[in-house]
Scaffold this motif. Structure first.
Motif, PDB file in Angstrom:
ATOM      1  N   ASP A   1      22.238  32.404  41.296  1.00 57.41           N
ATOM      2  CA  ASP A   1      22.720  32.883  39.997  1.00 57.41           C
ATOM      3  C   ASP A   1      24.187  32.521  39.787  1.00 57.41           C
ATOM      4  OD1 ASP A   1      23.493  34.763  41.966  1.00 57.41           O
ATOM      5  OD2 ASP A   1      23.454  36.432  40.535  1.00 57.41           O
ATOM      6  N   MET A   2      24.973  32.499  40.863  1.00 53.05           N
ATOM      7  CA  MET A   2      26.372  32.092  40.739  1.00 53.05           C
ATOM      8  C   MET A   2      26.473  30.608  40.401  1.00 53.05           C
ATOM      9  SD  MET A   2      28.439  33.954  43.763  1.00 53.05           S
ATOM     10  CE  MET A   2      28.085  35.642  44.214  1.00 53.05           C
ATOM     11  N   VAL A   3      25.651  29.811  41.073  1.00 55.27           N
ATOM     12  CA  VAL A   3      25.662  28.365  40.815  1.00 55.27           C
ATOM     13  C   VAL A   3      25.200  28.085  39.390  1.00 55.27           C
ATOM     14  CG1 VAL A   3      24.703  26.138  41.498  1.00 55.27           C
ATOM     15  CG2 VAL A   3      25.344  27.810  43.253  1.00 55.27           C
ATOM     16  N   GLU A   4      24.155  28.767  38.942  1.00 53.11           N
ATOM     17  CA  GLU A   4      23.637  28.540  37.584  1.00 53.11           C
ATOM     18  C   GLU A   4      24.677  28.881  36.531  1.00 53.11           C
ATOM     19  OE1 GLU A   4      20.006  30.766  37.302  1.00 53.11           O
ATOM     20  OE2 GLU A   4      19.072  29.603  38.925  1.00 53.11           O
ATOM     21  N   MET A   5      25.370  30.001  36.688  1.00 52.50           N
ATOM     22  CA  MET A   5      26.405  30.383  35.722  1.00 52.50           C
ATOM     23  C   MET A   5      27.519  29.340  35.703  1.00 52.50           C
ATOM     24  SD  MET A   5      27.670  32.654  33.538  1.00 52.50           S
ATOM     25  CE  MET A   5      27.098  34.316  33.833  1.00 52.50           C
ATOM     26  N   ALA A   6      27.977  28.930  36.874  1.00 55.47           N
ATOM     27  CA  ALA A   6      29.053  27.942  36.959  1.00 55.47           C
ATOM     28  C   ALA A   6      28.602  26.594  36.403  1.00 55.47           C
ATOM     29  CB  ALA A   6      29.522  27.797  38.408  1.00 55.47           C
ATOM     30  N   LEU A   7      27.360  26.224  36.669  1.00 50.77           N
ATOM     31  CA  LEU A   7      26.833  24.947  36.183  1.00 50.77           C
ATOM     32  C   LEU A   7      26.763  24.932  34.660  1.00 50.77           C
ATOM     33  CD1 LEU A   7      25.649  22.184  36.805  1.00 50.77           C
ATOM     34  CD2 LEU A   7      23.429  23.295  37.219  1.00 50.77           C
ATOM     35  N   GLY A   8      26.358  26.047  34.076  1.00 53.34           N
ATOM     36  CA  GLY A   8      26.315  26.127  32.611  1.00 53.34           C
ATOM     37  C   GLY A   8      27.675  25.889  31.991  1.00 53.34           C
ATOM     38  N   LEU A   9      28.713  26.445  32.596  1.00 54.97           N
ATOM     39  CA  LEU A   9      30.066  26.231  32.090  1.00 54.97           C
ATOM     40  C   LEU A   9      30.528  24.803  32.352  1.00 54.97           C
ATOM     41  CD1 LEU A   9      32.722  27.199  30.886  1.00 54.97           C
ATOM     42  CD2 LEU A   9      33.338  28.103  33.134  1.00 54.97           C
ATOM     43  N   ALA A  10      30.269  24.290  33.542  1.00 50.96           N
ATOM     44  CA  ALA A  10      30.711  22.931  33.889  1.00 50.96           C
ATOM     45  C   ALA A  10      30.126  21.895  32.940  1.00 50.96           C
ATOM     46  CB  ALA A  10      30.324  22.614  35.330  1.00 50.96           C
ATOM     47  N   ARG A  11      28.916  22.127  32.479  1.00 48.16           N
ATOM     48  CA  ARG A  11      28.274  21.175  31.551  1.00 48.16           C
ATOM     49  C   ARG A  11      28.984  21.140  30.199  1.00 48.16           C
ATOM     50  NH1 ARG A  11      22.433  22.569  33.850  1.00 48.16           N
ATOM     51  NH2 ARG A  11      22.078  20.608  34.970  1.00 48.16           N
ATOM     52  N   ARG A  12      29.769  22.167  29.890  1.00 50.63           N
ATOM     53  CA  ARG A  12      30.461  22.219  28.589  1.00 50.63           C
ATOM     54  C   ARG A  12      31.902  21.706  28.660  1.00 50.63           C
ATOM     55  NH1 ARG A  12      27.729  27.249  28.575  1.00 50.63           N
ATOM     56  NH2 ARG A  12      29.639  28.427  28.862  1.00 50.63           N
ATOM     57  N   ILE A  13      32.383  21.369  29.849  1.00 48.70           N
ATOM     58  CA  ILE A  13      33.760  20.883  29.981  1.00 48.70           C
ATOM     59  C   ILE A  13      33.784  19.390  29.666  1.00 48.70           C
ATOM     60  CG2 ILE A  13      35.696  20.547  31.571  1.00 48.70           C
ATOM     61  CD1 ILE A  13      34.633  23.002  33.127  1.00 48.70           C
ATOM     62  N   PRO A  14      34.572  18.976  28.653  1.00 50.18           N
ATOM     63  CA  PRO A  14      34.604  17.559  28.279  1.00 50.18           C
ATOM     64  C   PRO A  14      34.976  16.661  29.460  1.00 50.18           C
ATOM     65  CG  PRO A  14      35.782  18.888  26.669  1.00 50.18           C
ATOM     66  CD  PRO A  14      35.473  19.786  27.832  1.00 50.18           C
ATOM     67  N   ASP A  15      34.333  15.508  29.529  1.00 45.42           N
ATOM     68  CA  ASP A  15      34.611  14.543  30.598  1.00 45.42           C
ATOM     69  C   ASP A  15      35.158  13.264  29.970  1.00 45.42           C
ATOM     70  OD1 ASP A  15      34.740  13.072  32.905  1.00 45.42           O
ATOM     71  OD2 ASP A  15      32.589  12.997  33.267  1.00 45.42           O
ATOM     72  N   THR A  16      36.438  13.314  29.600  1.00 41.98           N
ATOM     73  CA  THR A  16      37.087  12.183  28.957  1.00 41.98           C
ATOM     74  C   THR A  16      38.387  11.872  29.678  1.00 41.98           C
ATOM     75  OG1 THR A  16      38.371  13.555  27.438  1.00 41.98           O
ATOM     76  CG2 THR A  16      36.156  12.903  26.708  1.00 41.98           C
ATOM     77  N   ASP A  17      38.924  10.692  29.432  1.00 38.40           N
ATOM     78  CA  ASP A  17      40.193  10.308  30.053  1.00 38.40           C
ATOM     79  C   ASP A  17      41.321  11.251  29.656  1.00 38.40           C
ATOM     80  OD1 ASP A  17      39.159   8.152  31.438  1.00 38.40           O
ATOM     81  OD2 ASP A  17      39.564   6.725  29.826  1.00 38.40           O
ATOM     82  N   SER A  18      41.233  11.851  28.474  1.00 37.63           N
ATOM     83  CA  SER A  18      42.319  12.729  28.026  1.00 37.63           C
ATOM     84  C   SER A  18      42.215  14.137  28.618  1.00 37.63           C
ATOM     85  CB  SER A  18      42.340  12.814  26.495  1.00 37.63           C
ATOM     86  OG  SER A  18      41.136  13.377  26.030  1.00 37.63           O
ATOM     87  N   THR A  19      41.041  14.507  29.155  1.00 37.35           N
ATOM     88  CA  THR A  19      40.872  15.861  29.688  1.00 37.35           C
ATOM     89  C   THR A  19      40.658  15.901  31.198  1.00 37.35           C
ATOM     90  OG1 THR A  19      38.480  15.807  29.261  1.00 37.35           O
ATOM     91  CG2 THR A  19      39.883  16.724  27.526  1.00 37.35           C
TER      92      THR A  19
END
Length: 196
Positions: A140-158
């Motif tokens: 459950d900890m991994v799932e919660m963290a994974l849900g947030l990680a999927r929303r963090i932009p992955d761009t050169d500026s971020t």
């Protein structure tokens, strides 16, 4: 689900790993570029102090977010900073009150706790891998963290040098949730210490 309970469990999980750090481990490299175990522990304590101060006051100076001290007892410093976070968020009725989370912006306190929970899960892996101890976080900890990680932009500026996260790492599609979480945040799940 009370996000404070999940956060307390994540803080305790990280604490279990931190308690296994011995003095000779402090200068070991970690999966976080440019950070030794000591540097990573100082970052973790600093972040805890920043979260606690911002939860109480709505914001905290950058010096609080970066000024954590380990002294000669890193495990004790972690334990004290983790207690400060729990105490700062204890007033459950105020979880919707806004607080500033360093470079990420202003969020309701309940959302800010999801950031810290993600940090705890991932940094516990960083420390465990660096000192070569087992690490198996609850799903459950991994799932919660994974849900947030999927929303963090992955761009050169971020992402990249100087940012909170590195660019994501490619891994097989059938990778575990933990491996996927690590890869999304720029870590190689197969990282091996150069000391090995």
């Amino acid at each position: 689900m009370d996000i404070r309970d999940l956060d307390r469990r994540a803080g305790a999980l990280l604490g279990e790993v931190v308690m296994q750090v011995r003095p000779e481990h402090l200068w070991f490299p970690t999966p976080c570029p440019d950070w030794t175990v000591r540097g990573l522990l100082r970052h973790i304590v600093s972040e805890n102090e920043g979260f606690a101060a911002a939860a109480i006051d709505g914001t905290a100076p950058v010096q609080v977010w970066t000024g954590g001290r380990l002294g000669d007892n890193p495990a004790g410093a972690y334990r004290r900073s983790n207690v400060r976070v729990a105490e700062a968020f204890a007033d459950g009725g105020a979880l919707d009150r806004p607080m500033e989370v360093r470079e990420f912006g202003t969020f309701p306190r309940r959302v800010a706790l999801t950031f810290r929970q993600l940090d705890c899960v991932v940094h516990a892996w960083d420390v465990a891998r660096a000192i070569d101890v087992p690490y198996d976080p609850p799903s459950d900890m991994v799932e919660m963290a994974l849900g947030l990680a999927r929303r963090i932009p992955d761009t050169d500026s971020t992402r990249g040098p100087g940012a909170a996260f590195e660019r994501s790492v490619k891994i097989p599609g059938d990778a575990s949730d933990l491996a996927t979480l690590l890869a999304l945040l720029g870590r190689n799940p197969d990282w091996i210490s150069p000391l090995d």
